[in-house]
Design a protein around this motif. Structure first.
Motif, PDB file in Angstrom:
ATOM      1  N   GLN A  82     -50.983   4.664 124.835  1.00 10.49           N
ATOM      2  CA  GLN A  82     -49.457   4.230 125.293  1.00 10.49           C
ATOM      3  C   GLN A  82     -48.482   4.598 124.408  1.00 10.49           C
ATOM      4  O   GLN A  82     -47.290   4.587 124.722  1.00 10.49           O
ATOM      5  CB  GLN A  82     -49.435   2.985 125.697  1.00 10.49           C
ATOM      6  N   VAL A  83     -48.839   4.828 123.034  1.00  6.23           N
ATOM      7  CA  VAL A  83     -47.902   5.021 122.064  1.00  6.23           C
ATOM      8  C   VAL A  83     -47.591   6.260 121.531  1.00  6.23           C
ATOM      9  O   VAL A  83     -46.904   6.983 121.180  1.00  6.23           O
ATOM     10  CB  VAL A  83     -48.056   3.860 120.991  1.00  6.23           C
ATOM     11  N   TYR A  84     -48.957   6.849 121.218  1.00 12.48           N
ATOM     12  CA  TYR A  84     -49.431   7.830 120.268  1.00 12.48           C
ATOM     13  C   TYR A  84     -49.760   9.263 121.415  1.00 12.48           C
ATOM     14  O   TYR A  84     -50.095  10.288 121.011  1.00 12.48           O
ATOM     15  CB  TYR A  84     -50.272   7.778 119.448  1.00 12.48           C
ATOM     16  N   GLY A  85     -50.307   8.950 122.556  1.00 10.21           N
ATOM     17  CA  GLY A  85     -51.053   9.980 123.384  1.00 10.21           C
ATOM     18  C   GLY A  85     -52.253  10.446 122.678  1.00 10.21           C
ATOM     19  O   GLY A  85     -53.022   9.585 122.327  1.00 10.21           O
ATOM     20  N   TYR A  86     -52.109  11.692 122.684  1.00 14.62           N
ATOM     21  CA  TYR A  86     -53.389  12.330 121.994  1.00 14.62           C
ATOM     22  C   TYR A  86     -52.953  12.433 120.477  1.00 14.62           C
ATOM     23  O   TYR A  86     -54.006  12.957 119.761  1.00 14.62           O
ATOM     24  CB  TYR A  86     -53.622  13.681 122.480  1.00 14.62           C
ATOM     25  N   HIS A  87     -52.094  12.213 120.089  1.00 14.76           N
ATOM     26  CA  HIS A  87     -51.732  12.349 118.693  1.00 14.76           C
ATOM     27  C   HIS A  87     -52.456  11.143 117.678  1.00 14.76           C
ATOM     28  O   HIS A  87     -52.621   9.985 118.228  1.00 14.76           O
ATOM     29  CB  HIS A  87     -50.283  11.991 118.096  1.00 14.76           C
ATOM     30  N   LEU A  88     -52.952  11.579 116.532  1.00 15.88           N
ATOM     31  CA  LEU A  88     -53.498  10.232 115.673  1.00 15.88           C
ATOM     32  C   LEU A  88     -52.304   9.453 115.398  1.00 15.88           C
ATOM     33  O   LEU A  88     -51.285   9.805 115.116  1.00 15.88           O
ATOM     34  CB  LEU A  88     -54.236  11.024 114.468  1.00 15.88           C
ATOM     35  N   PRO A  89     -52.820   8.137 115.660  1.00 14.32           N
ATOM     36  CA  PRO A  89     -51.804   6.973 115.014  1.00 14.32           C
ATOM     37  C   PRO A  89     -51.299   7.153 113.556  1.00 14.32           C
ATOM     38  O   PRO A  89     -52.138   7.911 112.812  1.00 14.32           O
ATOM     39  CB  PRO A  89     -52.464   5.769 115.193  1.00 14.32           C
ATOM     40  N   ALA A  90     -50.100   6.696 113.283  1.00 19.96           N
ATOM     41  CA  ALA A  90     -49.707   6.772 112.018  1.00 19.96           C
ATOM     42  C   ALA A  90     -50.649   5.760 111.274  1.00 19.96           C
ATOM     43  O   ALA A  90     -51.253   4.955 111.557  1.00 19.96           O
ATOM     44  CB  ALA A  90     -48.200   6.369 111.862  1.00 19.96           C
ATOM     45  N   ASP A  91     -50.629   5.781 109.658  1.00 22.16           N
ATOM     46  CA  ASP A  91     -51.446   5.149 108.874  1.00 22.16           C
ATOM     47  C   ASP A  91     -51.020   3.934 108.993  1.00 22.16           C
ATOM     48  O   ASP A  91     -49.716   3.324 109.263  1.00 22.16           O
ATOM     49  CB  ASP A  91     -51.252   5.855 107.461  1.00 22.16           C
ATOM     50  N   ARG A  92     -52.013   2.767 108.943  1.00 19.75           N
ATOM     51  CA  ARG A  92     -51.953   1.453 108.833  1.00 19.75           C
ATOM     52  C   ARG A  92     -51.229   1.156 107.455  1.00 19.75           C
ATOM     53  O   ARG A  92     -51.192   1.835 106.465  1.00 19.75           O
ATOM     54  CB  ARG A  92     -53.001   0.752 109.088  1.00 19.75           C
ATOM     55  N   PRO A  93     -50.567  -0.009 107.438  1.00 17.46           N
ATOM     56  CA  PRO A  93     -49.441  -0.412 106.142  1.00 17.46           C
ATOM     57  C   PRO A  93     -50.165   0.147 104.756  1.00 17.46           C
ATOM     58  O   PRO A  93     -49.626   0.657 104.070  1.00 17.46           O
ATOM     59  CB  PRO A  93     -49.196  -1.751 106.342  1.00 17.46           C
ATOM     60  N   THR A  94     -51.645  -0.468 104.397  1.00 19.99           N
ATOM     61  CA  THR A  94     -51.977  -0.396 103.010  1.00 19.99           C
ATOM     62  C   THR A  94     -52.471   1.213 102.907  1.00 19.99           C
ATOM     63  O   THR A  94     -52.297   1.817 101.835  1.00 19.99           O
ATOM     64  CB  THR A  94     -52.978  -1.316 102.719  1.00 19.99           C
ATOM     65  N   VAL A  95     -52.671   1.605 103.815  1.00 17.45           N
ATOM     66  CA  VAL A  95     -53.079   3.145 103.821  1.00 17.45           C
ATOM     67  C   VAL A  95     -51.982   4.007 103.631  1.00 17.45           C
ATOM     68  O   VAL A  95     -52.003   4.908 102.629  1.00 17.45           O
ATOM     69  CB  VAL A  95     -53.885   3.557 105.053  1.00 17.45           C
TER      70      VAL A  95
END
Length: 302
Positions: A116-129
């Motif tokens: 619902q946010v990224y579609g087929y794109h990979l999500p952005a990195d989580r904070p510490t990554v």
């Protein structure tokens, strides 16, 4: 080829056979959401992705384990640089909870909240990554020519090491790692995945998923075709149309039980492959354990 290189190769093989979506540079993805707007909180991985496991996971390092290895190599690189009178700033550690789930895209997009946010794109990195990626980019930019060559070897850039402290750090971690058939691991990862897609139960569930998608106006034979659709691989922005399709994709997987059916078939096929080469896979498990033990020992002493 080194154990680390083999691990990376295995992940690449999986991406090639599973149609992994393209991902932006990690330092850049930490600054923007998938829609190209300002930084926003990145949702944690969904249970749908975290819960996916296959037998070969026991022989191949996860993203969280690779972070431990990277951190250990970072410590060893600093010691090597210091012996030459050069500085090397350690990167901040990424938390295991922020690591990418190992099998997140194994069966395409499976997380409703992510779709619902990224579609087929990979999500952005989580904070510490994301923090670690930004720190690594800054460190690399700050190195002078002498430091680059000392760290990365004669070519002076990461990924092209023919020597240097990073290469020595990698070799140091592998000193006590026993020999194992890493080609077998690479080949088995790709071959069993492809075999699972031809399994009768999987072919049937693909048909059911395809019918479900067709009712919504989408025409794909299997989930990997949807994931690899070039319309979604161009650029970093996520369109409303992509989100609508990805969300439908996830709902169709849920309604047809696609993920549990496919995972059961792949588990059965991988177990048979491991049993067929039991001695080789026992050695691969020993190598994996020794590699991680060496990394933890370095970090415990740092």
């Amino acid at each position: 080829m080194s154990l680390f290189s083999r691990a990376v190769t295995a992940l690449v093989v999986l991406c090639l056979v599973s149609g992994c979506a393209a991902e932006a540079d990690p330092a850049e993805s930490s600054k923007h959401t998938a829609t190209g707007g300002p930084t926003a909180p990145v949702p944690p991985p969904g249970k749908e992705a975290v819960s996916i496991r296959v037998p070969l996971d026991d022989y191949d390092p996860s993203p969280a384990e690779l972070e431990v290895i990277d951190a250990a190599e970072d410590v060893l690189t600093r010691a090597c640089m210091r012996r030459q009178g050069l500085s090397w700033k350690l990167l901040p550690r990424a938390a295991a909870r922020d690591a990418e789930p190992r099998n997140r895209r194994r069966y395409g997009v499976v997380e409703p909240g992510i779709a619902q946010v990224y579609g087929y794109h990979l999500p952005a990195d989580r904070p510490t990554v994301a923090r670690r990626a930004v720190a690594e980019a800054k460190r690399r930019k700050a190195l002078d020519e002498a430091e680059k060559k000392a760290a990365y070897g004669p070519e002076g850039r990461p990924g092209k090491t023919t020597g240097g402290c990073l290469k020595k750090a990698e070799e140091r971690l592998l000193e006590d790692v026993p020999d194992a058939d890493f080609d077998l691991l690479d080949d088995t990862i790709g071959a069993t995945y492809e075999q699972s897609m031809k399994d009768r139960s999987v072919v049937r569930v693909f048909r059911a998923w395809s019918v479900c998608m067709k009712r919504a106006g989408y025409h794909y034979a299997d989930p990997m075709q949807a994931l690899a659709d070039e319309r979604w691989l161009k650029g970093s922005k996520v369109s409303k149309a992509e989100i609508r399709q990805a969300s439908t994709d996830v709902r169709c997987k849920k309604s047809t039980d696609l993920v549990p059916v496919w995972n059961a078939a792949e588990n059965r096929i991988q177990r048979a492959a491991v049993k067929k080469h039991s001695a080789a896979f026992t050695q691969l498990r020993r190598a994996q354990h020794a590699w991680m033990t060496a990394a933890h020992q370095v970090l415990d002493k740092s």
